[in-house]
Design a protein around this motif. Sequence first.
Motif, PDB file in Angstrom:
ATOM      1  N   ARG A  66      -7.867  -1.454 -10.180  1.00  0.00           N
ATOM      2  CA  ARG A  66      -9.147  -1.122 -10.804  1.00  0.00           C
ATOM      3  C   ARG A  66     -10.070  -2.344 -10.884  1.00  0.00           C
ATOM      4  NH1 ARG A  66      -9.922   2.093 -16.447  1.00  0.00           N
ATOM      5  NH2 ARG A  66     -12.180   2.190 -16.297  1.00  0.00           N
ATOM      6  N   VAL A  67     -11.315  -2.136 -10.488  1.00  0.00           N
ATOM      7  CA  VAL A  67     -12.350  -3.158 -10.602  1.00  0.00           C
ATOM      8  C   VAL A  67     -13.591  -2.467 -11.151  1.00  0.00           C
ATOM      9  CG1 VAL A  67     -13.884  -4.720  -9.356  1.00  0.00           C
ATOM     10  CG2 VAL A  67     -11.496  -4.547  -8.675  1.00  0.00           C
ATOM     11  N   GLY A  68     -14.011  -2.849 -12.352  1.00  0.00           N
ATOM     12  CA  GLY A  68     -15.230  -2.299 -12.947  1.00  0.00           C
ATOM     13  C   GLY A  68     -15.337  -0.791 -12.812  1.00  0.00           C
ATOM     14  N   ASN A  69     -16.438  -0.345 -12.291  1.00  0.00           N
ATOM     15  CA  ASN A  69     -16.683   1.089 -12.125  1.00  0.00           C
ATOM     16  C   ASN A  69     -16.389   1.561 -10.708  1.00  0.00           C
ATOM     17  OD1 ASN A  69     -17.501   1.457 -14.785  1.00  0.00           O
ATOM     18  ND2 ASN A  69     -19.574   0.767 -14.314  1.00  0.00           N
ATOM     19  N   ARG A  70     -15.515   0.900 -10.003  1.00  0.00           N
ATOM     20  CA  ARG A  70     -15.197   1.265  -8.626  1.00  0.00           C
ATOM     21  C   ARG A  70     -14.092   2.314  -8.619  1.00  0.00           C
ATOM     22  NH1 ARG A  70     -15.604  -3.468  -5.175  1.00  0.00           N
ATOM     23  NH2 ARG A  70     -15.075  -2.056  -3.486  1.00  0.00           N
ATOM     24  N   ASP A  71     -14.254   3.307  -7.771  1.00  0.00           N
ATOM     25  CA  ASP A  71     -13.290   4.391  -7.633  1.00  0.00           C
ATOM     26  C   ASP A  71     -12.194   4.001  -6.649  1.00  0.00           C
ATOM     27  OD1 ASP A  71     -14.888   5.974  -9.286  1.00  0.00           O
ATOM     28  OD2 ASP A  71     -15.974   6.839  -7.599  1.00  0.00           O
ATOM     29  N   PHE A  72     -11.152   4.828  -6.575  1.00  0.00           N
ATOM     30  CA  PHE A  72     -10.174   4.695  -5.506  1.00  0.00           C
ATOM     31  C   PHE A  72     -10.286   5.927  -4.618  1.00  0.00           C
ATOM     32  CE2 PHE A  72      -7.611   6.992  -8.644  1.00  0.00           C
ATOM     33  CZ  PHE A  72      -6.872   7.880  -7.877  1.00  0.00           C
ATOM     34  N   ARG A  73      -9.793   5.810  -3.389  1.00  0.00           N
ATOM     35  CA  ARG A  73      -9.893   6.892  -2.424  1.00  0.00           C
ATOM     36  C   ARG A  73      -8.495   7.385  -2.049  1.00  0.00           C
ATOM     37  NH1 ARG A  73     -12.107   4.402   1.664  1.00  0.00           N
ATOM     38  NH2 ARG A  73     -14.215   4.989   1.144  1.00  0.00           N
ATOM     39  N   LEU A  74      -8.339   8.696  -2.089  1.00  0.00           N
ATOM     40  CA  LEU A  74      -7.131   9.348  -1.608  1.00  0.00           C
ATOM     41  C   LEU A  74      -7.453   9.980  -0.266  1.00  0.00           C
ATOM     42  CD1 LEU A  74      -4.279  10.660  -1.817  1.00  0.00           C
ATOM     43  CD2 LEU A  74      -5.405  12.569  -3.008  1.00  0.00           C
ATOM     44  N   SER A  75      -6.634   9.714   0.738  1.00  0.00           N
ATOM     45  CA  SER A  75      -6.792  10.338   2.055  1.00  0.00           C
ATOM     46  C   SER A  75      -5.456  10.907   2.496  1.00  0.00           C
ATOM     47  CB  SER A  75      -7.258   9.319   3.096  1.00  0.00           C
ATOM     48  OG  SER A  75      -8.507   8.791   2.759  1.00  0.00           O
ATOM     49  N   LEU A  76      -5.511  12.118   3.007  1.00  0.00           N
ATOM     50  CA  LEU A  76      -4.343  12.771   3.596  1.00  0.00           C
ATOM     51  C   LEU A  76      -4.698  13.128   5.032  1.00  0.00           C
ATOM     52  CD1 LEU A  76      -3.553  15.309   0.734  1.00  0.00           C
ATOM     53  CD2 LEU A  76      -2.480  13.077   1.116  1.00  0.00           C
ATOM     54  N   THR A  77      -3.796  12.858   5.946  1.00  0.00           N
ATOM     55  CA  THR A  77      -3.998  13.222   7.343  1.00  0.00           C
ATOM     56  C   THR A  77      -2.731  13.893   7.843  1.00  0.00           C
ATOM     57  OG1 THR A  77      -5.407  11.287   7.645  1.00  0.00           O
ATOM     58  CG2 THR A  77      -4.612  12.378   9.641  1.00  0.00           C
ATOM     59  N   LEU A  78      -2.879  15.127   8.281  1.00  0.00           N
ATOM     60  CA  LEU A  78      -1.758  15.883   8.827  1.00  0.00           C
ATOM     61  C   LEU A  78      -1.951  15.999  10.326  1.00  0.00           C
ATOM     62  CD1 LEU A  78       0.784  17.648   8.571  1.00  0.00           C
ATOM     63  CD2 LEU A  78      -0.748  19.599   8.194  1.00  0.00           C
ATOM     64  N   ASP A  79      -1.055  15.399  11.081  1.00  0.00           N
ATOM     65  CA  ASP A  79      -1.053  15.522  12.540  1.00  0.00           C
ATOM     66  C   ASP A  79       0.080  16.476  12.887  1.00  0.00           C
ATOM     67  OD1 ASP A  79      -0.739  15.303  15.287  1.00  0.00           O
ATOM     68  OD2 ASP A  79      -1.151  13.149  15.317  1.00  0.00           O
ATOM     69  N   SER A  80      -0.281  17.741  13.104  1.00  0.00           N
ATOM     70  CA  SER A  80       0.753  18.749  13.323  1.00  0.00           C
ATOM     71  C   SER A  80       1.407  18.603  14.693  1.00  0.00           C
ATOM     72  CB  SER A  80       0.191  20.157  13.126  1.00  0.00           C
ATOM     73  OG  SER A  80      -0.913  20.379  13.957  1.00  0.00           O
ATOM     74  N   THR A  81       0.730  17.986  15.653  1.00  0.00           N
ATOM     75  CA  THR A  81       1.357  17.753  16.954  1.00  0.00           C
ATOM     76  C   THR A  81       2.499  16.752  16.814  1.00  0.00           C
ATOM     77  OG1 THR A  81      -0.712  18.189  18.108  1.00  0.00           O
ATOM     78  CG2 THR A  81       0.962  16.972  19.316  1.00  0.00           C
ATOM     79  N   ALA A  82       2.251  15.678  16.083  1.00  0.00           N
ATOM     80  CA  ALA A  82       3.268  14.647  15.883  1.00  0.00           C
ATOM     81  C   ALA A  82       4.220  14.991  14.751  1.00  0.00           C
ATOM     82  CB  ALA A  82       2.603  13.307  15.602  1.00  0.00           C
TER      83      ALA A  82
END
Length: 163
Positions: A66-82
């Motif tokens: 956490r830094v001040g009013n900075r958010d965090f980012r959640l990313s999900l990536t589904l590669d169904s081929t792999a």
Amino acid sequence: MSATTPQLPVTVHTFTQLLSSTRRGARLARLLAAEQLRAWQVSPGVTERTEQIVAELASNAALHGRVGNRDFRLSLTLDSTAGLLRIAVTDARGERLPSLPADCGTSLDAESGRGLLLVAALADRWGVEPYPPSGKTVWAECACETPDPDRMGRTATAPSPDR
């Protein structure tokens, strides 16, 4: 005569959300991840593992990144081929890199500091990479069953009793 080129089905699905660097934001990250994986029809076992991984990484982002009013980012990536699901949590504290308790001298009896042990146990791979100019991304990957692309986004229906 014009011929059309056959198109491969989309095999990579992504989800990204900015969340407040708070306990509430970390909890919401876990809930959103679980809902997205259900929508993508990821197996329950992988969904449960991912919920725990997201809970740990999001909690760490809210507590240690956490830094001040900075958010965090959640990313999900589904590669169904792999057959691979990638979870990534990005925060603003690039100078505070995560490490396993054994690597930083944390006792296994300590009341906190063992979240990355859970991540290491639940994920097939995990790591950290810089996120310029001053952040970092902690990521984890889980192998998963390949969902049927024809069923993605649709729910299964029960057969009617008269069949």
